[in-house]
Motif scaffolding. Sequence first.
Motif, PDB file in Angstrom:
ATOM      1  N   THR A   1       0.810  -1.223   0.000  1.00  0.00           N
ATOM      2  CA  THR A   1       0.000   0.000   0.000  1.00  0.00           C
ATOM      3  C   THR A   1       0.843   1.272   0.000  1.00  0.00           C
ATOM      4  OG1 THR A   1      -0.177  -0.044   2.401  1.00  0.00           O
ATOM      5  CG2 THR A   1      -1.938  -1.097   1.153  1.00  0.00           C
TER       6      THR A   1
ATOM      7  N   ASN B   1       0.399   5.669   1.561  1.00  0.00           N
ATOM      8  CA  ASN B   1      -0.990   6.130   1.668  1.00  0.00           C
ATOM      9  C   ASN B   1      -1.658   5.444   2.863  1.00  0.00           C
ATOM     10  OD1 ASN B   1      -3.737   6.652   1.371  1.00  0.00           O
ATOM     11  ND2 ASN B   1      -3.618   6.628  -0.856  1.00  0.00           N
ATOM     12  N   LYS B   2      -1.800   6.201   3.958  1.00  0.00           N
ATOM     13  CA  LYS B   2      -2.327   5.652   5.210  1.00  0.00           C
ATOM     14  C   LYS B   2      -3.777   5.181   5.058  1.00  0.00           C
ATOM     15  CE  LYS B   2      -1.840   5.089   9.722  1.00  0.00           C
ATOM     16  NZ  LYS B   2      -0.911   4.153  10.307  1.00  0.00           N
ATOM     17  N   LEU B   3      -4.590   5.954   4.359  1.00  0.00           N
ATOM     18  CA  LEU B   3      -5.995   5.573   4.175  1.00  0.00           C
ATOM     19  C   LEU B   3      -6.109   4.265   3.392  1.00  0.00           C
ATOM     20  CD1 LEU B   3      -8.989   6.155   4.498  1.00  0.00           C
ATOM     21  CD2 LEU B   3      -8.868   7.537   2.413  1.00  0.00           C
ATOM     22  N   LEU B   4      -5.345   4.129   2.334  1.00  0.00           N
ATOM     23  CA  LEU B   4      -5.346   2.890   1.563  1.00  0.00           C
ATOM     24  C   LEU B   4      -4.858   1.725   2.414  1.00  0.00           C
ATOM     25  CD1 LEU B   4      -5.691   1.386  -1.135  1.00  0.00           C
ATOM     26  CD2 LEU B   4      -3.328   2.052  -1.670  1.00  0.00           C
ATOM     27  N   HIS B   5      -3.859   1.980   3.225  1.00  0.00           N
ATOM     28  CA  HIS B   5      -3.302   0.948   4.100  1.00  0.00           C
ATOM     29  C   HIS B   5      -4.355   0.446   5.098  1.00  0.00           C
ATOM     30  CE1 HIS B   5      -0.294  -1.252   6.346  1.00  0.00           C
ATOM     31  NE2 HIS B   5      -0.711  -0.661   7.457  1.00  0.00           N
TER      32      HIS B   5
END
Length: 70
Positions: free
Chosen positions: A34, A37-41
């Motif tokens: 991922t 990108n923290k949100l995607l992670h």
Amino acid sequence: MKNPAPNEHVLALVNYFALLPLVYFIPDLIAPITGANKLLHVATVLALIVPVISYCVMPIAVKLLSKKTV
């Protein structure tokens, strides 16, 4: 006669111990995929953990615990 539902406290304990390794290991395993990108992670990790708990772990736990209460 239908088996009674297992104790909700026991199910919570099963849930806790099932989530512990998943929440500990999966984020690190998914991080290289991922990227930054923290949100995607977080979304990816949740997309893996929630179905495992909901559709694999808890139904098996309920089935096993229901058999033991009879």
